[in-house]
Design a protein around this motif. Sequence first.
Motif, PDB file in Angstrom:
ATOM      1  N   SER A  25       0.862  -1.194   0.000  1.00 44.46           N
ATOM      2  CA  SER A  25       0.000   0.000   0.000  1.00 44.46           C
ATOM      3  C   SER A  25       0.894   1.238   0.000  1.00 44.46           C
ATOM      4  O   SER A  25       0.982   1.948   0.995  1.00 44.46           O
ATOM      5  CB  SER A  25      -0.921   0.002   1.223  1.00 44.46           C
ATOM      6  OG  SER A  25      -0.163  -0.159   2.417  1.00 44.46           O
ATOM      7  N   THR A  60       0.094   0.328 -13.492  1.00 45.02           N
ATOM      8  CA  THR A  60       0.311  -0.095 -12.113  1.00 45.02           C
ATOM      9  C   THR A  60       0.592  -1.582 -12.081  1.00 45.02           C
ATOM     10  O   THR A  60       0.351  -2.296 -13.062  1.00 45.02           O
ATOM     11  CB  THR A  60      -0.924   0.248 -11.248  1.00 45.02           C
ATOM     12  OG1 THR A  60      -0.601   0.067  -9.863  1.00 45.02           O
ATOM     13  CG2 THR A  60      -2.123  -0.607 -11.616  1.00 45.02           C
ATOM     14  N   HIS A  64      -1.912  -3.800  -7.360  1.00 40.93           N
ATOM     15  CA  HIS A  64      -2.555  -2.551  -6.954  1.00 40.93           C
ATOM     16  C   HIS A  64      -3.783  -2.199  -7.796  1.00 40.93           C
ATOM     17  O   HIS A  64      -4.377  -1.136  -7.593  1.00 40.93           O
ATOM     18  CB  HIS A  64      -1.554  -1.399  -7.029  1.00 40.93           C
ATOM     19  CG  HIS A  64      -0.360  -1.583  -6.154  1.00 40.93           C
ATOM     20  ND1 HIS A  64      -0.441  -1.917  -4.823  1.00 40.93           N
ATOM     21  CD2 HIS A  64       0.972  -1.496  -6.427  1.00 40.93           C
ATOM     22  CE1 HIS A  64       0.773  -2.017  -4.311  1.00 40.93           C
ATOM     23  NE2 HIS A  64       1.644  -1.769  -5.267  1.00 40.93           N
ATOM     24  N   THR A  67      -6.970  -1.321  -5.830  1.00 40.93           N
ATOM     25  CA  THR A  67      -6.873  -0.027  -5.155  1.00 40.93           C
ATOM     26  C   THR A  67      -7.062   1.113  -6.146  1.00 40.93           C
ATOM     27  O   THR A  67      -7.750   2.104  -5.848  1.00 40.93           O
ATOM     28  CB  THR A  67      -5.505   0.097  -4.459  1.00 40.93           C
ATOM     29  OG1 THR A  67      -5.348  -0.973  -3.532  1.00 40.93           O
ATOM     30  CG2 THR A  67      -5.392   1.421  -3.730  1.00 40.93           C
ATOM     31  N   GLY A 394      -8.839  -4.031  -3.077  1.00 38.22           N
ATOM     32  CA  GLY A 394      -7.538  -3.469  -2.772  1.00 38.22           C
ATOM     33  C   GLY A 394      -6.912  -3.949  -1.487  1.00 38.22           C
ATOM     34  O   GLY A 394      -5.785  -3.565  -1.165  1.00 38.22           O
ATOM     35  N   THR A 445      -7.610  -7.670  -6.431  1.00 42.62           N
ATOM     36  CA  THR A 445      -7.342  -6.728  -7.521  1.00 42.62           C
ATOM     37  C   THR A 445      -8.574  -6.496  -8.388  1.00 42.62           C
ATOM     38  O   THR A 445      -8.480  -5.877  -9.444  1.00 42.62           O
ATOM     39  CB  THR A 445      -6.202  -7.252  -8.412  1.00 42.62           C
ATOM     40  OG1 THR A 445      -6.545  -8.544  -8.918  1.00 42.62           O
ATOM     41  CG2 THR A 445      -4.907  -7.365  -7.616  1.00 42.62           C
TER      42      THR A 445
END
Length: 473
Positions: A25, A60, A64, A67, A394, A445
Amino acid sequence: MTKIYPLIICGGNGTRLWPISRTQSPKQFQRVSGPDSLTFFQMAVQRHRGALYHDPLIVTGVTHRGTVVQQLREVQVGARILCEPKGRNTGPAVLAAAHAALRNDPDAILVVIPADHVIEGPLNATIERCLPAAQAGHIVTFGIPPRYAETGFGYITDAGPMDDFEGVRRVGGFVEKPPAETAQALIDAKAAYWASGLSMFRADTIIEEYTRFDPDSAAAVAESVERGLDTPEGLFLDADSFGRAASEPTEGLVFEKTDRIALAPLDVSWDDVGSWKAMYAISHRDMNGNVLQGDVIALNAMNTMVRADSRLVSVVGLTDIIVIDTPDALLVARMDDTQDVKKVVEQLKAASRTEAEIVAEARPAMVPFRKSETLEKIVETDRFHLGTAEIGVGRTIILERGPRSRQVIVVRGMVQASGPEWSKVSREGGRIYADANGPVRIVNTGDEPAELLFVTLETFDPNTPNMNMVQYA
């Protein structure tokens, strides 16, 4: 009017702002000014909205993706997401995005935006003014007038105006993280700028120049896009071909070699927020110079930053101190020593401590299932047990080291599972096995909560049931 594609690179390992920033994170996904503020990533997205821009391209890691989706929804922005199977620095990420943009727009122009910087001022006006230079085939890199002799930044030297384009200048050269005396000499000469990490170019221009200077990596990245899995959830780059690209930044691979480079000075307030001291500097301070975020009581404190993410934190008589409290870790540091926080993270990683990678807010409990991140026991015997859990978008769960008789079945959603030497994406019906060599990290994800079924086929101690083989982030 020509519109620009903001290209936001969401990489990084999350060490400089530990403990709120971790490997799983990292900094760009953290709230800038406490729980009610936007994240660094969301601020970058919001900064480039409007008539000048298309929806952004986001690059990304697949870990991630959930998120990114969640934070885009919070600010109501659509985006095209490219998922890297493994981080390869900015060069391959930028090149992959250029190929993806060209699929639908042969005249695509990209502006590369760092996901974790704080920028205030007329940035978009400068970008728009430099658009003709990018359309003409120049690679425009944006420089910040240096405020002091910073040794941790790269510098771009100014070789004078470029006659054909307003506000664009020729580049004399690049100086990477110079010693203090060299940095001061550059500032005294008034002919150099900090490298901001922002740049703009045609997609076909960057592909041409990349191919010119590193044809093998260029071919590998092109193949990773062509062979990638293109789904409504995003473009998942092909792992084998992407892994063959050199893990290098775009600046070193292309910018420092090409004769198509140009410089645009940026008259903005800019900070890459590389330490807690830098975070303190950009935050609102009270009359005593304190930055207090969350549930904080401060008595006789001056020039101190306190961030409380989950409980009341009280401080008395502190001066020039940083206090960062998270559910599983507390940082207390002198203001001038916050650059050494990365050494704490290095020690945590050396000891294989999960606090370097995830924020463990709670461990699973043997309580009735409440549609939250708790583990519900369904069946338990001396040789078998079965449980289920729901994991938020996430969020991360860790399957502790163990035999393959421990497994997880994905009932709903999409997760990324990563063991000591492997990684894979699992959707509904997919199975994930424990690894005897180390813990397995399972990240949601997808676009919705993931439902997982935990199965164990072995003898276990009823006092420490194997359902406690997981922890949450």
